[in-house]
Write an enzyme that holds these catalytic residues in place. Structure first.
Site, mmCIF file in Angstrom:
data_model
loop_
_atom_site.group_PDB
_atom_site.id
_atom_site.type_symbol
_atom_site.label_atom_id
_atom_site.label_comp_id
_atom_site.label_asym_id
_atom_site.label_seq_id
_atom_site.Cartn_x
_atom_site.Cartn_y
_atom_site.Cartn_z
ATOM 1 C CG ASP A 91 43.519 43.493 35.062
ATOM 2 O OD1 ASP A 91 44.157 42.436 34.901
ATOM 3 O OD2 ASP A 91 42.522 43.605 35.817
ATOM 4 C CB ALA A 119 39.615 39.093 36.074
ATOM 5 C CB ALA A 124 40.721 34.803 48.748
ATOM 6 C CG MET A 130 42.505 39.635 42.223
ATOM 7 S SD MET A 130 42.229 37.843 42.218
ATOM 8 C CE MET A 130 40.848 37.720 43.361
ATOM 9 C CE LYS A 182 44.454 34.567 38.608
ATOM 10 N NZ LYS A 182 44.311 35.923 39.152
ATOM 11 C CG HIS A 198 46.481 35.047 44.238
ATOM 12 N ND1 HIS A 198 45.683 35.947 43.604
ATOM 13 C CD2 HIS A 198 45.943 34.884 45.467
ATOM 14 C CE1 HIS A 198 44.711 36.317 44.428
ATOM 15 N NE2 HIS A 198 44.849 35.673 45.568
ATOM 16 N NE ARG A 224 48.844 42.667 36.069
ATOM 17 C CZ ARG A 224 47.611 42.278 35.794
ATOM 18 N NH1 ARG A 224 46.921 41.554 36.662
ATOM 19 N NH2 ARG A 224 47.056 42.606 34.661
ATOM 20 C CG ASP A 277 40.792 45.056 39.101
ATOM 21 O OD1 ASP A 277 41.707 44.572 38.391
ATOM 22 O OD2 ASP A 277 40.119 44.377 39.887
#
Ligand SMILES: *Cc1c(COP(=O)(O)O)cnc(C)c1O
Length: 616
Positions: A2, A4, A35, A39, A43, A46, A150, A176
């Site tokens: 991944d 970020a 928020a 993750m 986006k 998200h 994802r 992560d």
């Protein structure tokens, strides 16, 4: 890999303030925690996930007097993009250790693919910046143009295509966030979470470093558990652990200690041990219907019998508990049990029969002679009142393989119940239960199926089951009662079941299937045994049994001399990473070496070399 939170942007901060700002503009205040939670998703998804959080949904309604709609979403996404682009560049520093780790992996011939929740346009900003700072990947896939980002697996698959990776078994997914873990799990790739620098930790590098070591530890533990609960196969503290982690994966062996060359517990695969890293509820259907029931069905399949005619009972305890349960539940005081024995496990059936004060006949033959059809026929002719016959398939005492098919043919001619201790052979040597006339077959989790110890199983012909009702003289070893509870409760165990062990066993069955089933395992065990048997002869050792009666499970060797120091030999091999087994036979000095478990001919070769290097 991944991006970020895993490779760059320690703590995954770039999008965070932007999400807050975009919601602020809509008059809705959200927290960092809210928020962060989704993750890793694309986006747009998200933002939608935050909007759908009940508290956020409610706040939106209160401010606007209506629910949010697709128009709000697209307006919010547009400003998200605008703000993100203006700050993106500032969040491209590699996480410490990442560039070095990628170099190590690349030197080992591993390709670095990558997936992300960012769009291609965002990555056009991020990638060159990160590259300039030392983080280089071999491939990048964004969600653009794919059916979904994802947690769907498509980005991983596209990486596989673009990097020409022929099997998902060769892929390790590292991330992560929870969405990352789910992406890997959905792709059926081995999935690893990284704790330090992660979104799940959610701290900047300096804030993390300021924590007390206790606080660090407990936070890391929380993150680790969240990742494991999401399905991660493994979790590492920092990216620098990745090369060693992958190394251990590729050889799949127990790490840190030794290879168990014993007939159970035996060397298990990492996949099996890792399957135990989660907790399971004994009465939930997650466990009973999705783990226990499939195990019961699969075992019948392995014995090549039909669920209409045979059934499986799983029972707590080691293998002997199941042998005892089988004898105690099937043989009535008015019955007569014939035991034909050529080793300690056959004798143990006799001990069980004495404990239960059963009427039994023990025919003991030499430990180096196989039990044959002829021997059993002779015994049955001599004892016409026999109602039950018990024998061991592979007598682990010596490693001799008894002639099960042949005995089965004979037993079928008599009105008797045939009980077989197939403990050390089931799953590793093909057995057709019906063709062999077996009514009751017993084995356990930690032998050829390659699970860990903690329970055993009994396969029973449904014809013979009703006669067991009310027959047991032990509550916890009552086969009929256990069966009834499992059957009526869709996989429910009486009393506490060894959940982790059962989950691991389920994994072991999946691995067995992946290996190619019992036939393939049988082939591997025979190869292991051939290398061992012939190699030891070359080193000057004499096997106790001739090849014809030798099983592909465990082999006995005579002491090479009268003053052979077994303990010294054992200790020296253990130091070299191999644990062997003392002998068990009464009239010769022997030691034993097993070749079942997650071991292959190469391991046998390494063992032979270690023996060659050991004085004896
Ligand atoms: C391992 C084994 C058993 C059971 O032993 P436990 O120590 O109770 O698990 C029984 N019979 C045979 C042939 C075995 O190899």
């Amino acid at each position: 890999m991944d991006w970020a939170g895993t490779a760059i942007d320690y703590g995954c901060f770039a999008p965070l303030n932007v999400f807050l700002r975009v919601f602020e503009e809509k008059g809705v205040h959200i927290t960092y925690l809210q928020a962060r939670e989704p993750m890793g998703l694309p986006k747009m998804d998200h933002i939608k996930a935050i909007l759908n959080m009940p508290e956020v949904k409610l706040k939106f309604q209160m401010v606007h007097g209506r629910d949010w709609d697709s128009n709000d979403l697209s307006v919010m996404y547009q400003s998200f993009e605008k703000y993100l682009f203006s700050s993106l560049r500032d969040f491209t520093d590699p996480i410490p250790g990442v560039p070095e780790t990628m170099e190590i992996l690349r030197k080992r011939g591993i390709k670095i693919g990558s997936t992300t929740g960012y769009t291609q346009k965002m990555m056009d900003v991020v990638r060159p910046e990160a590259m300039a700072k030392g983080y280089v990947t071999d491939n990048l896939v964004t969600p653009d143009g794919l059916p979904a980002g994802r947690p769907a697996p498509y980005m991983i698959y596209r990486n596989m295509i673009e990097l020409a990776i022929p099997s998902v078994d060769q892929v390790v997914k590292v991330g992560d966030t929870i969405a990352d873990i789910k992406e890997g799990v959905n792709a059926k790739a081995h999935t690893v979470g990284v704790i330090i620098g992660s979104n799940e930790m959610g701290l900047t590098e300096s804030d993390f470093n300021l924590l007390s070591s206790d606080r660090k530890k407990s936070l890391m533990e929380e993150v680790r558990n969240r990742m494991l609960r999401a399905g991660a196969h493994g979790v590492i503290d920092t990216i620098s652990e990745l090369p060693d982690y992958i190394d251990q994966l590729s050889d799949g062996k127990s790490t840190g200690n030794y290879l168990l060359l014993t007939p159970g517990p035996l060397s298990t695969a990492r996949t099996v041990r890792e399957a135990m890293l989660q907790d399971w509820c004994t009465w939930d259907k997650d466990y009973n219907e999705e783990i226990v029931t499939p195990i019961r069905q699969k075992l019948l399949e392995l014995a090549r019998v039909d669920a209409r005619e045979y059934t499986t009972i799983l029972l707590q305890g080691s293998g002997t508990y199941c042998v005892e349960a089988s004898i105690g539940s099937t043989v009535k005081p008015s019955d007569k049990l014939l035991i034909v024995s050529n080793g300690a496990y056959g004798q143990r059936i006799g001990t069980i029969a004495s404990y239960y004060r059963l009427n039994y006949e023990m025919i003991s033959i030499s430990e180096t002679e196989p039990v044959t059809g002829e021997i059993v026929r002779e015994a049955l002719e001599a004892h016409k009142d026999v109602t039950h016959v018990a024998m061991v398939h592979c007598e682990t005492t010596t490693g001799i393989l008894n002639r099960l098919e042949e005995v089965g043919e004979v037993v079928k001619e008599y009105p008797v119940t045939f009980i077989v201790d197939a403990m050390s052979s089931f799953g590793g040597i093909p057995i057709d239960m019906k063709a062999c006339g077996i009514d009751v077959l017993v084995s356990s989790a930690n032998k050829c199926i390659q699970g860990v110890p903690g329970f055993g199983f009994i396969l029973v012909s449904k014809d013979k089951l009703p006669a067991c009702k009310g027959n047991a003289r032990s509550l916890s070893l009552d086969v009929y009662d256990q069966w009834e509870t499992m059957e009526k409760g869709n996989g429910k165990w009486r009393f506490t079941s060894p959940t982790h062990v059962v989950r691991a066993f389920h994994q072991a069955l999946v691995d067995l299937e992946r290996e190619g089933g019992v036939e393939a395992r049988y082939k591997r065990y025979r190869e292991n045994n051939a290398v061992l048997y012939e190699g030891m002869k070359t080193l000057g050792f004499t096997p106790l049994l001739p090849r014809e009666t030798q099983s592909p499970i465990i082999t006995s060797f005579l002491y090479p001399s009268a003053n052979f120091d077994f303990q010294g030999f054992y200790d020296s091999l253990k130091q070299k990473g191999f644990v062997i087994y003392p002998g068990k036979i009464s009239d010769a000095d022997t030691f034993r070496i097993g070749n079942i478990g997650d071991v292959n001919p190469d391991d046998m070769g390494r063992l032979l070399y270690a023996i060659h290097e050991t004085p004896y």
